[in-house]
Design a protein around this motif. Structure first.
Motif, short mmCIF file in Angstrom:
data_model
loop_
_atom_site.label_atom_id
_atom_site.label_comp_id
_atom_site.label_asym_id
_atom_site.label_seq_id
_atom_site.Cartn_x
_atom_site.Cartn_y
_atom_site.Cartn_z
N SER A 257 22.77 -2.94 -34.78
CA SER A 257 21.67 -3.46 -35.45
C SER A 257 21.89 -3.80 -36.64
N SER A 259 20.29 -2.28 -39.11
CA SER A 259 20.29 -1.00 -39.62
C SER A 259 21.42 -0.37 -39.80
N ASP A 260 22.48 -0.76 -39.18
CA ASP A 260 23.76 0.16 -39.00
C ASP A 260 24.55 -0.28 -40.47
N ALA A 365 13.51 1.19 -34.50
CA ALA A 365 14.90 1.42 -33.39
C ALA A 365 14.64 0.97 -32.22
N ASP A 368 15.00 -2.78 -31.96
CA ASP A 368 16.18 -3.33 -32.07
C ASP A 368 17.01 -3.31 -30.63
#
Length: 598
Positions: A257, A259-260, A365, A368
């Motif tokens: 994702s 967000s990683d 989350a 994703d």
């Protein structure tokens, strides 16, 4: 004395017989050329019919029939050339009035014959091996050998078509009749189109085997762009994944994702002054912003470096695709079922992935994971061969043409072949046939409101100056189709909830208009009022950048004027633009010298 009149009469008879013989010879020659011309016309018309049949058969993947038609085309083209290349025909090419026409017909016949022999014949010879079904994986693997075997034939055809195109451009139609002129112009247009298509095919058969692991395993980073939050290159990379390829075997590797990826303190790679000035250093600091620039090679290099820093792997290339293209692909694969219980189809892919998912799965989350599962499900069906090859190729072709599918290679020789093609995702390109503008949109809302943004781009040209320099006008119209109660009816994740200073339900967009390198910025308006855009350069392209803010149901119109070079007054103008949720086609814009800008 009495013999003199007899001798003169005999001479006159011989003169008369000589004149009569010459007249008969001329009549015979004219008849010969006329008959041969009529027969050559029939052969050329047959050749045109064979070409149309050939196109249809190739589109349907009927290679056996296409090979038979190719043989017929070669025969009719050879006959036309033979009928227009004899000494009598050549002699008549030097006569007044008809000579230019005969010369043009002979040149057309020769070009068609050369194309049939040097372009169609070699490609027809490998059609049976390069059937579209060859692109369908068998056990997750594509057979690359037919593509390798086709390389010499396609290269020869590409060269022949390029030579034929140049020859057709050199045909003199200054004194030809309209029918011959039209035929030459039709030939030129057909050859130009075929030559471009052949050049693309040549690059495909040359590059595809190596890029699909013919010489060893390769890894590609795939960016799944989200058009609901626009970036100049299409949308924010909403998810990323590794694609592993080796000897035609393709598998989906690690997924991540966005967000990683933490935001870097500084650009992960040096950015040009132009890029930083237009789009800021954030372009090189955050994975979701690498596509702020319309230069896909820059976006790809930045994403590649970010992946390396986060996961320690240096990929061999970067591929970009969006949900609209997934919808096209689903026409070829049929529906796919997701682990969530949702069914993804060609009809609901865009709405489900770019709108409904945010309401159904409010946790980012979970969103994703949903996007990753959708991409994985479609890929699995494709890698298993569960699709119609012709439909799949058509889907990818449409995605490339619309700027939704882009590819960059870390291999310099491969990238040099990609550069300049539609899939490379470069800046607008102009030549003698067209002056091309670029209209690029970047979301400034910090949310997913661009699902409700409609865009219309129009371009026009008018010569209003004595020096012949054209005035180019680009018009961009944006409209928000968001519901009137968007601020409360849409999820905060979609509206942004005012997190970036934009009221919920409002769409804020930065619009960058790129002109050809010869363009000089003159003036601009927004909704009829004089505008003050940011003016800058991106390489040799003049750029004017505006910001728009739209409430639900509202629209805005931007008009920008540039001055072109004196030798470009008759050159058509066109524009490419950021692909959004809805595909838009550039429209012609009618302008006048009295009121060039409203």
């Amino acid at each position: 004395m009495s013999d003199a009149p007899t001798s003169r009469r005999a001479q006159r008879r011989w003169v008369l017989w000589g004149v009569l013989f010459i007249v008969l010879l001329v009549i015979a020659a004219v008849a010969w050329v006329t008959i041969r011309g009529a027969l050559a016309k029939q052969d050329l018309e047959s050749s045109v019919a064979h070409v149309e049949t050939l196109r249809s058969q190739l589109a349907k993947g009927n290679t056996a029939a296409a090979q038979r038609t190719a043989a017929k085309l070669e025969a009719s083209a050879a006959d036309a050339r033979a009928k227009t290349s004899d000494p009598v025909w050549a002699a008549f090419e030097h006569t007044p009035f008809i000579g230019g026409n005969l010369r043009a017909v002979r040149q057309v016949s020769a070009i068609v014959d050369d194309v049939a022999t040097d372009a169609v014949r070699p490609v027809a010879g490998v059609l049976g091996d390069v059937d579209v079904d060859a692109f369908k994986p068998d056990g997750g693997k594509i057979d690359l050998q037919p593509l390798v075997a086709a390389q010499p034939a396609v290269a020869k055809a590409t060269t022949a078509l390029g030579k034929a195109t140049r020859a057709a451009d050199q045909i003199d139609t200054g004194d030809t009749v309209s029918a011959v002129t039209d035929a030459v112009n039709q030939l030129r247009a057909s050859l130009a189109s075929a030559s471009k298509q052949a050049a693309v095919a040549d690059k495909v058969v040359q590059l595809a085997p190596a890029m699909l692991g013919d010489g060893g395993a390769k890894q590609y980073l795939v960016l799944f762009q989200n058009n609901a939050e626009l970036r100049a290159g299409g949308g924010i990379p909403g998810a990323v994944a590794l694609l592993d390829v080796e000897d035609g075997a393709i598998s989906l590797g690690q997924q991540a994702s966005t967000s990683d990826f933490p935001q870097a303190d500084d650009p992960v790679l040096p950015l040009t002054t132009d890029t930083q000035g237009l789009y800021g250093s954030i372009t090189g600091e955050f994975i979701q912003d690498v596509t702020l620039t319309p230069r896909f090679d820059t976006s790809a290099k930045l994403a590649r470096e970010m992946w390396k820093r986060q996961f320690g792997e240096r990929v061999d290339g970067v591929l970009s695709i969006d949900p609209v293209t997934l919808g096209y692909i689903l026409k070829a694969t049929g529906p796919v079922d997701l682990p969530t219980g949702d069914r993804l189809t060609s009809d609901n892919a865009v709405q489900l992935l770019l709108s409904d998912a945010y309401a159904k799965y409010p946790d980012p989350a979970v969103q994703d994971l949903f996007f990753a599962s959708a991409a994985s499900a479609v890929f699995t069906k494709v890698s298993e061969g569960g699709f119609d090859p012709k439909g799949f190729i058509a889907a990818l072709t449409t995605g490339v043409d619309e700027g939704r599918v882009k590819l960059w290679s870390a291999d310099k020789s491969e990238q040099s072949e990609l550069t300049g093609t539609a899939i490379a995702g470069g800046l607008p390109t102009s030549d003698s046939s067209s002056q091309q503008f670029g209209v690029y949109l970047n979301d400034a809302t910090g949310a997913k409101m661009d699902y409700y943004l409609d865009k219309t781009v129009s371009v026009g040209s008018e010569v209003c100056r004595k020096d012949g320099r054209p005035t180019w006008t680009v018009e961009v119209r944006l409209k928000s189709t968001a519901p009137a109660d968007a601020a409360t009816s849409l999820p905060d994740y979609v509206t942004g909830a005012g997190a970036f200073g934009v009221a919920p339900g409002v769409v804020r967009t930065n619009v960058a208009v790129y002109a050809p390198s010869s363009g000089v910025y003159v003036t601009s308006t927004q909704d009829g009022k004089t505008a003050s855009p940011q003016t800058a350069m991106d390489s040799d392209h003049p750029v004017a950048q505006f910001q728009t803010t739209l409430s639900p149901g509202k629209s805005t119109t931007i008009r920008v004027q540039y001055l072109g070079a004196a030798d470009q007054g008759r050159t058509p103008v066109d524009a490419v633009s950021t692909p959004g949720v809805h595909q838009s086609v550039t429209q012609p814009l009618v302008t006048s010298c009295e009121s060039p800008v409203d």
